[in-house]
Design an enzyme around this catalytic site. Structure first.
Site, mmCIF file in Angstrom:
data_model
loop_
_atom_site.group_PDB
_atom_site.id
_atom_site.type_symbol
_atom_site.label_atom_id
_atom_site.label_comp_id
_atom_site.label_asym_id
_atom_site.label_seq_id
_atom_site.Cartn_x
_atom_site.Cartn_y
_atom_site.Cartn_z
ATOM 1 N N ALA A 167 44.942 41.608 48.037
ATOM 2 C CA ALA A 167 44.785 42.866 48.773
ATOM 3 C C ALA A 167 43.679 43.748 48.214
ATOM 4 O O ALA A 167 43.234 44.683 48.862
ATOM 5 C CB ALA A 167 46.107 43.634 48.769
ATOM 6 N N ARG A 189 32.854 45.827 43.937
ATOM 7 C CA ARG A 189 31.631 45.449 43.220
ATOM 8 C C ARG A 189 30.930 44.236 43.823
ATOM 9 O O ARG A 189 29.811 43.909 43.441
ATOM 10 C CB ARG A 189 31.948 45.194 41.741
ATOM 11 C CG ARG A 189 32.174 46.479 40.964
ATOM 12 C CD ARG A 189 32.761 46.185 39.598
ATOM 13 N NE ARG A 189 31.923 45.290 38.834
ATOM 14 C CZ ARG A 189 32.369 44.498 37.853
ATOM 15 N NH1 ARG A 189 33.661 44.474 37.557
ATOM 16 N NH2 ARG A 189 31.547 43.727 37.199
ATOM 17 N N LYS A 194 36.557 39.894 49.502
ATOM 18 C CA LYS A 194 36.240 39.131 48.293
ATOM 19 C C LYS A 194 36.765 37.703 48.315
ATOM 20 O O LYS A 194 36.028 36.755 48.021
ATOM 21 C CB LYS A 194 36.779 39.876 47.060
ATOM 22 C CG LYS A 194 36.524 39.144 45.770
ATOM 23 C CD LYS A 194 36.665 40.036 44.565
ATOM 24 C CE LYS A 194 38.089 40.318 44.220
ATOM 25 N NZ LYS A 194 38.189 41.095 42.959
ATOM 26 N N GLY A 251 45.473 42.612 30.281
ATOM 27 C CA GLY A 251 46.792 42.882 29.732
ATOM 28 C C GLY A 251 47.013 41.976 28.526
ATOM 29 O O GLY A 251 46.625 40.810 28.540
ATOM 30 N N GLU A 275 49.247 46.630 29.374
ATOM 31 C CA GLU A 275 47.903 46.748 29.949
ATOM 32 C C GLU A 275 46.968 47.442 28.965
ATOM 33 O O GLU A 275 47.393 48.294 28.174
ATOM 34 C CB GLU A 275 47.956 47.540 31.269
ATOM 35 C CG GLU A 275 48.682 46.814 32.381
ATOM 36 C CD GLU A 275 48.069 45.443 32.654
ATOM 37 O OE1 GLU A 275 46.906 45.372 33.068
ATOM 38 O OE2 GLU A 275 48.763 44.428 32.431
ATOM 39 N N ASN A 295 46.965 38.159 29.469
ATOM 40 C CA ASN A 295 47.664 37.739 30.673
ATOM 41 C C ASN A 295 46.642 37.290 31.713
ATOM 42 O O ASN A 295 45.717 38.023 32.040
ATOM 43 C CB ASN A 295 48.457 38.949 31.198
ATOM 44 C CG ASN A 295 49.096 38.682 32.541
ATOM 45 O OD1 ASN A 295 49.486 37.563 32.847
ATOM 46 N ND2 ASN A 295 49.208 39.736 33.349
ATOM 47 N N TYR A 353 10.432 11.686 67.845
ATOM 48 C CA TYR A 353 11.682 12.340 68.202
ATOM 49 C C TYR A 353 12.490 11.372 69.053
ATOM 50 O O TYR A 353 12.016 10.903 70.095
ATOM 51 C CB TYR A 353 11.436 13.644 68.986
ATOM 52 C CG TYR A 353 12.730 14.229 69.486
ATOM 53 C CD1 TYR A 353 13.701 14.682 68.590
ATOM 54 C CD2 TYR A 353 13.018 14.288 70.850
ATOM 55 C CE1 TYR A 353 14.915 15.182 69.044
ATOM 56 C CE2 TYR A 353 14.234 14.790 71.305
ATOM 57 C CZ TYR A 353 15.177 15.233 70.387
ATOM 58 O OH TYR A 353 16.379 15.714 70.832
HETATM 59 C C1 UD1 Z 1 45.835 42.320 36.136
HETATM 60 C C2 UD1 Z 1 47.027 42.315 35.183
HETATM 61 C C3 UD1 Z 1 46.528 42.077 33.759
HETATM 62 C C4 UD1 Z 1 45.749 40.782 33.682
HETATM 63 C C5 UD1 Z 1 44.632 40.778 34.720
HETATM 64 C C6 UD1 Z 1 43.987 39.417 34.790
HETATM 65 C C7 UD1 Z 1 48.721 43.815 36.073
HETATM 66 C C8 UD1 Z 1 49.314 45.175 35.993
HETATM 67 N N1 UD1 Z 1 47.707 43.589 35.260
HETATM 68 O O1 UD1 Z 1 45.029 43.414 35.796
HETATM 69 O O2 UD1 Z 1 47.622 42.017 32.866
HETATM 70 O O3 UD1 Z 1 45.221 40.612 32.382
HETATM 71 O O4 UD1 Z 1 45.132 41.080 36.031
HETATM 72 O O5 UD1 Z 1 42.873 39.470 35.628
HETATM 73 O O6 UD1 Z 1 49.186 42.992 36.812
HETATM 74 N N2 UD1 Z 1 46.075 43.201 43.833
HETATM 75 C C9 UD1 Z 1 46.732 43.408 45.020
HETATM 76 N N3 UD1 Z 1 47.296 44.618 45.250
HETATM 77 C C10 UD1 Z 1 47.244 45.626 44.357
HETATM 78 C C11 UD1 Z 1 46.571 45.401 43.142
HETATM 79 C C12 UD1 Z 1 46.002 44.176 42.907
HETATM 80 O O7 UD1 Z 1 46.804 42.517 45.865
HETATM 81 O O8 UD1 Z 1 47.803 46.698 44.653
HETATM 82 C C13 UD1 Z 1 45.451 41.901 43.584
HETATM 83 C C14 UD1 Z 1 43.941 41.980 43.467
HETATM 84 O O9 UD1 Z 1 43.317 41.753 44.707
HETATM 85 C C15 UD1 Z 1 43.641 40.864 42.468
HETATM 86 C C16 UD1 Z 1 44.888 40.812 41.602
HETATM 87 O O10 UD1 Z 1 45.912 41.433 42.355
HETATM 88 O O11 UD1 Z 1 43.520 39.635 43.099
HETATM 89 C C17 UD1 Z 1 44.697 41.496 40.267
HETATM 90 O O12 UD1 Z 1 44.327 42.833 40.481
HETATM 91 P P1 UD1 Z 1 43.379 43.578 39.482
HETATM 92 O O13 UD1 Z 1 43.199 44.964 39.950
HETATM 93 O O14 UD1 Z 1 42.171 42.772 39.249
HETATM 94 O O15 UD1 Z 1 44.302 43.569 38.186
HETATM 95 P P2 UD1 Z 1 43.924 44.103 36.764
HETATM 96 O O16 UD1 Z 1 44.171 45.551 36.712
HETATM 97 O O17 UD1 Z 1 42.602 43.605 36.387
#
Ligand code: UD1
Ligand code: CA
Length: 457
Positions: free
Chosen positions: A8, A13, A20, A140, A155, A170, A367
């Site tokens: 979602a 970026r 994406k 995380g 986190e 994570n 051709y």
């Molecule tokens: C998350 C993890 C973190 C981990 C990292 C790995 C959590 C709280 N943190 O962090 O521990 O090290 O991924 O990359 O889970 N997404 C949704 N809906 C939302 C938020 C995110 O669908 O409301 C999806 C994003 O599109 C993405 C994935 O979840 O595919 C991860 O979201 P992202 O914002 O990248 O997570 P991080 O904060 O980086």
């Protein structure tokens, strides 16, 4: 098994109109990679599978891209309040009696074997996939006790200085027993630095309830690479291509340079195949034993028979090429062309929707469109099969052993009989009889004593 894929997020970026997860890696969207890998693992373990993709930004586009996949469900997360909130949206669609595997749509390189290891590690409990990074910033962190048991995930933004020193992070991929997961999700709070519902918080809840959480460490950090930018997309593409090159070599191909080799689909190779630099393989391509592909070729949805040679700079699309054929350099084959064994197609020859039977040749500057060509036919340099009258396309049939002279035009619909010869420079519009020479060009005349005009003073 339930498969829940989070997709979602916005991907700001990427600076792209395309959501994406729809950006391609090795010719397929990142989301398709994740779906297929997860499903292959689930199917390998038997039992029913349900796949739910959580979409938000660009939801319509993502759904449309998978409209032909009946085995994938989509749920909308609006607004996006965190990874835990995202999984909550999928809860009504998942089956409590099977475990739930959670993945990210923008982490496309994860391998089936790694997911299988995660599931094995979980048993009937929970498991998180982790990786050790030299630079863990932004991720995380996995907090373990002195015995190595996973306690919780913290986190980056909520972590103490000590916790930030932990190098095990994570990946976001986890598996959990579904009934319990539902209860844990319902109890999540957003009382944290980002005011989000963190999926990662279910780990501490599991531990508090005495559910064991295995931390399965991935051995290849490349598998866990996520995509937030075009630069990361390019890096992931290279990793995917180096895997494709390794697979091709494993199957017996010799690659002039594995770093200059791109597969955007599926490539099957036989033994002793040689592929020179800068070739691109799209869709489904198969190269039988002993095939040689010269430098700078593009092959899309083609099959090439044993011992055939494709010289450099060819563009081959939707063609079936027989054994021992010789193609190029600089040849273009367009869809639904079928070349039998031993056919030669030379430089600057375009073949479209035509069949050439055994040992026929079109070696230079031709051709050949909508034509059925017999055996041992010689299509002379510069021959044009004029298949299009400006409104409709018509077929041309050329019999066995026919020869067309240089610069002849065969105006379709037309039949050239077996063994016929068309004189050079002829434009033929009616049937060319078998076994005869047909010439259709202005007669050569010589005007004796003729003088060139001179400049007037
Ligand atoms: C998350 C993890 C973190 C981990 C990292 C790995 C959590 C709280 N943190 O962090 O521990 O090290 O991924 O990359 O889970 N997404 C949704 N809906 C939302 C938020 C995110 O669908 O409301 C999806 C994003 O599109 C993405 C994935 O979840 O595919 C991860 O979201 P992202 O914002 O990248 O997570 P991080 O904060 O980086
Ligand atoms: Ca991220």
């Amino acid at each position: 098994m339930n498969i829940v894929i989070l997709a979602a997020g916005q991907g700001k970026r990427m600076r792209s109109r395309l959501p994406k997860v729809l950006h391609p890696v090795a010719g397929r969207s990142m989301l398709a990679h994740v779906i297929d890998t997860a499903q292959s693992v689930a199917n390998g373990r038997g039992g029913p599978t349900r796949t739910v993709v959580v979409v938000g930004h660009g939801a319509e586009q993502v759904r449309d891209a998978f409209s032909d996949r009946r085995d994938v469900d989509f749920v909308l997360q609006q607004p996006q309040l965190g990874t835990g909130h995202a999984v909550m949206q999928a809860v009504p669609r998942i089956d409590e009696t099977w475990p739930t595997l959670v993945l990210y749509g923008d982490v496309p390189l994860v391998r089936a074997e790694t997911l299988a290891r995660l599931l094995d590690g979980a048993g009937s409990g929970m498991a998180v996939l982790t990786v050790r990074l030299a630079d863990p910033a932004g991720y995380g962190r996995i907090v373990r006790d002195w015995h190595g048991n996973v306690l919780r995930i913290v986190e980056q933004k909520d972590a103490s200085d000590d916790e930030r020193g932990i190098s095990e992070v994570n990946t976001g991929i986890l598996v959990a027993p579904t009934a319990k997961l539902k209860a844990w999700l319902a109890r999540l709070s957003n009382d944290n630095a980002q005011r989000e519902y963190y999926l990662t918080d279910v780990v501490a809840q599991a531990v508090a309830e005495g559910v064991r959480v295995a931390g399965v460490v991935a051995d290849d950090a490349d598998e866990m690479l996520g995509v937030n930018s075009k630069a990361q997309l390019a890096r992931i593409e290279r990793v995917a291509q180096s895997r494709a090159a390794a697979a091709a070599m494993e199957a017996g191909a010799t690659l002039a340079d594995p770093a200059r080799f791109d597969v955007r689909g599926e490539l099957a190779v036989g033994a002793d195949v040689f592929i020179d630099v800068n070739c691109v393989f799209e869709g489904r391509v198969s190269l039988a034993d002993g095939v040689r592909i010269g430098p700078n070729c593009v092959l899309r949805d083609c099959s090439v028979g044993a011992g055939a040679e494709v010289a450099g700079f060819c563009h081959l699309d939707g063609a079936t090429i027989g054994a021992e054929a010789r193609i190029g350099p600089f040849a273009r084959l367009r869809p639904t062309s079928r070349l039998a064994d031993g056919v030669h197609i030379g430089n600057f020859v375009e073949v479209k929707n035509s069949q050439l039977d055994v040992a026929s040749k079109a070696n230079h500057l031709s051709y050949v469109g909508d034509a059925t060509v017999g055996r041992n036919v010689n299509i002379g340099a510069g021959t044009i099969v004029a298949n299009y009258d400006g409104a409709n396309k018509h077929r041309t049939v050329i019999g066995d052993d026919a020869h067309t002279g240089s610069n002849s035009v065969l105006v379709a619909p037309i039949t050239v009989g077996a063994g016929a010869t068309v004189g050079a420079g002829s434009t033929v519009t009616r049937e060319v009889p078998a076994g005869e020479l047909t010439v259709a060009r202005a007669k050569q005349v010589t005007v004796r004593g003729w003088k060139r005009p001179a400049k007037q003073k």
